[in-house]
Design a protein around this motif. Structure first.
Motif, PDB file in Angstrom:
ATOM      1  N   PHE A  27     -51.410 -10.271 -37.192  1.00  0.00           N
ATOM      2  CA  PHE A  27     -51.369 -11.694 -36.869  1.00  0.00           C
ATOM      3  C   PHE A  27     -52.731 -12.133 -36.340  1.00  0.00           C
ATOM      4  O   PHE A  27     -53.544 -11.310 -35.944  1.00  0.00           O
ATOM      5  CB  PHE A  27     -50.277 -12.009 -35.859  1.00  0.00           C
ATOM      6  CG  PHE A  27     -50.505 -11.441 -34.484  1.00  0.00           C
ATOM      7  CD1 PHE A  27     -50.260 -10.103 -34.219  1.00  0.00           C
ATOM      8  CD2 PHE A  27     -50.948 -12.250 -33.446  1.00  0.00           C
ATOM      9  CE1 PHE A  27     -50.467  -9.568 -32.963  1.00  0.00           C
ATOM     10  CE2 PHE A  27     -51.147 -11.734 -32.177  1.00  0.00           C
ATOM     11  CZ  PHE A  27     -50.909 -10.390 -31.933  1.00  0.00           C
ATOM     12  N   ALA A  28     -52.940 -13.443 -36.330  1.00  0.00           N
ATOM     13  CA  ALA A  28     -54.190 -13.995 -35.838  1.00  0.00           C
ATOM     14  C   ALA A  28     -54.094 -14.253 -34.352  1.00  0.00           C
ATOM     15  O   ALA A  28     -53.256 -15.012 -33.882  1.00  0.00           O
ATOM     16  CB  ALA A  28     -54.509 -15.295 -36.571  1.00  0.00           C
ATOM     17  N   ASP A  30     -55.963 -15.883 -32.405  1.00  0.00           N
ATOM     18  CA  ASP A  30     -56.423 -17.179 -31.884  1.00  0.00           C
ATOM     19  C   ASP A  30     -55.295 -18.194 -31.722  1.00  0.00           C
ATOM     20  O   ASP A  30     -55.525 -19.281 -31.186  1.00  0.00           O
ATOM     21  CB  ASP A  30     -57.543 -17.746 -32.749  1.00  0.00           C
ATOM     22  CG  ASP A  30     -57.128 -17.971 -34.186  1.00  0.00           C
ATOM     23  OD1 ASP A  30     -58.000 -18.330 -34.990  1.00  0.00           O
ATOM     24  OD2 ASP A  30     -55.940 -17.771 -34.517  1.00  0.00           O
ATOM     25  N   SER A  31     -54.092 -17.848 -32.155  1.00  0.00           N
ATOM     26  CA  SER A  31     -52.943 -18.723 -31.939  1.00  0.00           C
ATOM     27  C   SER A  31     -52.230 -18.435 -30.623  1.00  0.00           C
ATOM     28  O   SER A  31     -51.232 -19.082 -30.302  1.00  0.00           O
ATOM     29  CB  SER A  31     -51.937 -18.564 -33.083  1.00  0.00           C
ATOM     30  OG  SER A  31     -52.496 -18.976 -34.310  1.00  0.00           O
ATOM     31  N   TYR A  32     -52.730 -17.469 -29.882  1.00  0.00           N
ATOM     32  CA  TYR A  32     -52.021 -16.983 -28.708  1.00  0.00           C
ATOM     33  C   TYR A  32     -52.865 -17.018 -27.439  1.00  0.00           C
ATOM     34  O   TYR A  32     -54.070 -16.734 -27.473  1.00  0.00           O
ATOM     35  CB  TYR A  32     -51.557 -15.541 -28.928  1.00  0.00           C
ATOM     36  CG  TYR A  32     -50.486 -15.394 -29.976  1.00  0.00           C
ATOM     37  CD1 TYR A  32     -50.815 -15.364 -31.326  1.00  0.00           C
ATOM     38  CD2 TYR A  32     -49.141 -15.287 -29.612  1.00  0.00           C
ATOM     39  CE1 TYR A  32     -49.835 -15.241 -32.290  1.00  0.00           C
ATOM     40  CE2 TYR A  32     -48.159 -15.156 -30.580  1.00  0.00           C
ATOM     41  CZ  TYR A  32     -48.509 -15.134 -31.907  1.00  0.00           C
ATOM     42  OH  TYR A  32     -47.532 -15.012 -32.861  1.00  0.00           O
ATOM     43  N   SER A  52     -57.188 -18.632 -22.389  1.00  0.00           N
ATOM     44  CA  SER A  52     -56.650 -19.619 -23.329  1.00  0.00           C
ATOM     45  C   SER A  52     -57.002 -19.244 -24.765  1.00  0.00           C
ATOM     46  O   SER A  52     -57.810 -18.351 -25.014  1.00  0.00           O
ATOM     47  CB  SER A  52     -57.208 -21.001 -23.001  1.00  0.00           C
ATOM     48  OG  SER A  52     -58.627 -21.003 -23.160  1.00  0.00           O
ATOM     49  N   ARG A  53     -56.423 -19.954 -25.700  1.00  0.00           N
ATOM     50  CA  ARG A  53     -56.614 -19.648 -27.118  1.00  0.00           C
ATOM     51  C   ARG A  53     -58.085 -19.735 -27.539  1.00  0.00           C
ATOM     52  O   ARG A  53     -58.572 -18.910 -28.298  1.00  0.00           O
ATOM     53  CB  ARG A  53     -55.773 -20.588 -27.971  1.00  0.00           C
ATOM     54  CG  ARG A  53     -54.278 -20.364 -27.837  1.00  0.00           C
ATOM     55  CD  ARG A  53     -53.468 -21.493 -28.454  1.00  0.00           C
ATOM     56  NE  ARG A  53     -52.031 -21.275 -28.329  1.00  0.00           N
ATOM     57  CZ  ARG A  53     -51.350 -21.529 -27.225  1.00  0.00           C
ATOM     58  NH1 ARG A  53     -51.963 -22.008 -26.164  1.00  0.00           N
ATOM     59  NH2 ARG A  53     -50.036 -21.301 -27.185  1.00  0.00           N
ATOM     60  N   SER A  54     -58.767 -20.715 -27.021  1.00  0.00           N
ATOM     61  CA  SER A  54     -60.173 -20.892 -27.389  1.00  0.00           C
ATOM     62  C   SER A  54     -61.104 -20.020 -26.561  1.00  0.00           C
ATOM     63  O   SER A  54     -62.263 -19.833 -26.927  1.00  0.00           O
ATOM     64  CB  SER A  54     -60.575 -22.352 -27.205  1.00  0.00           C
ATOM     65  OG  SER A  54     -60.555 -22.693 -25.833  1.00  0.00           O
ATOM     66  N   ASN A  74     -62.327 -14.121 -31.182  1.00  0.00           N
ATOM     67  CA  ASN A  74     -61.273 -14.389 -32.156  1.00  0.00           C
ATOM     68  C   ASN A  74     -61.662 -13.938 -33.562  1.00  0.00           C
ATOM     69  O   ASN A  74     -60.795 -13.590 -34.364  1.00  0.00           O
ATOM     70  CB  ASN A  74     -60.910 -15.870 -32.153  1.00  0.00           C
ATOM     71  CG  ASN A  74     -60.112 -16.255 -30.912  1.00  0.00           C
ATOM     72  OD1 ASN A  74     -59.452 -15.419 -30.289  1.00  0.00           O
ATOM     73  ND2 ASN A  74     -60.184 -17.532 -30.530  1.00  0.00           N
ATOM     74  N   ASN A  77     -60.545 -10.611 -33.621  1.00  0.00           N
ATOM     75  CA  ASN A  77     -59.129 -10.470 -33.261  1.00  0.00           C
ATOM     76  C   ASN A  77     -58.936  -9.560 -32.052  1.00  0.00           C
ATOM     77  O   ASN A  77     -57.982  -8.776 -31.989  1.00  0.00           O
ATOM     78  CB  ASN A  77     -58.321  -9.925 -34.448  1.00  0.00           C
ATOM     79  CG  ASN A  77     -57.111 -10.778 -34.781  1.00  0.00           C
ATOM     80  OD1 ASN A  77     -57.045 -11.961 -34.427  1.00  0.00           O
ATOM     81  ND2 ASN A  77     -56.143 -10.188 -35.446  1.00  0.00           N
ATOM     82  N   ARG A 100     -47.169 -17.642 -26.701  1.00  0.00           N
ATOM     83  CA  ARG A 100     -47.409 -18.925 -27.384  1.00  0.00           C
ATOM     84  C   ARG A 100     -47.263 -20.108 -26.442  1.00  0.00           C
ATOM     85  O   ARG A 100     -47.465 -21.251 -26.855  1.00  0.00           O
ATOM     86  CB  ARG A 100     -46.441 -19.082 -28.556  1.00  0.00           C
ATOM     87  CG  ARG A 100     -46.790 -18.238 -29.756  1.00  0.00           C
ATOM     88  CD  ARG A 100     -45.943 -18.613 -30.944  1.00  0.00           C
ATOM     89  NE  ARG A 100     -46.413 -18.031 -32.176  1.00  0.00           N
ATOM     90  CZ  ARG A 100     -47.288 -18.616 -32.976  1.00  0.00           C
ATOM     91  NH1 ARG A 100     -47.806 -19.777 -32.646  1.00  0.00           N
ATOM     92  NH2 ARG A 100     -47.662 -18.030 -34.097  1.00  0.00           N
TER      93      ARG A 100
END
Length: 123
Positions: A27-28, A30-32, A52-54, A74, A77, A100
């Motif tokens: 999974f990626a 950067d979504s988490y 945070s995600r960013s 990211n 990963n 999430r």
């Protein structure tokens, strides 16, 4: 298969440094939101730091402020926990986790956990 794998743990002397890595597969990342937790023998698991995600926002426990830095790449990963000025009380199994929901050091906000890596601080 969604998986988080921690690495970089080991034995280090007091005052030393270690960098832990948390690599995601399947999974990626950067979504988490990603958190680092630790559990010492006989103690409850505690949230050490989260990002945070960013990567623009981080939250750290008071016990590690000024000593630990959480960061993420990211593109690779991977999330990192740079630990400096280590103390005996930092000895624990360290886990990374992906969530999430909101940025938080609470376990309940995280859905996917790694298997952990042992950090031992001792002379």
């Amino acid at each position: 298969q969604l998986q988080l794998v921690e690495s970089g743990g080991g034995l280090v002397q007091p005052g030393g440094s270690l960098t832990l890595s948390c690599a995601a597969s399947g999974f990626a990342l950067d979504s988490y939101v990603i958190g680092w937790f630790r559990q010492a023998p006989g103690k409850e698991r505690e949230g050490v730091a989260c990002i945070s995600r960013s990567g623009s926002t981080t939250v750290k426990a008071d016990s590690v402020k000024g000593r630990f830095t959480i960061s993420r790449d990211n593109a690779k990963n991977t999330v990192y926990l740079q630990m400096n000025s280590l103390k005996a009380e930092d000895t624990a199994i360290y886990y990374c986790a992906a969530g999430r929901s909101r940025l938080s050091r609470l376990e309940g906000e995280y859905d996917l956990w790694g298997q952990g890596t042992q950090v031992t601080v001792s002379s």
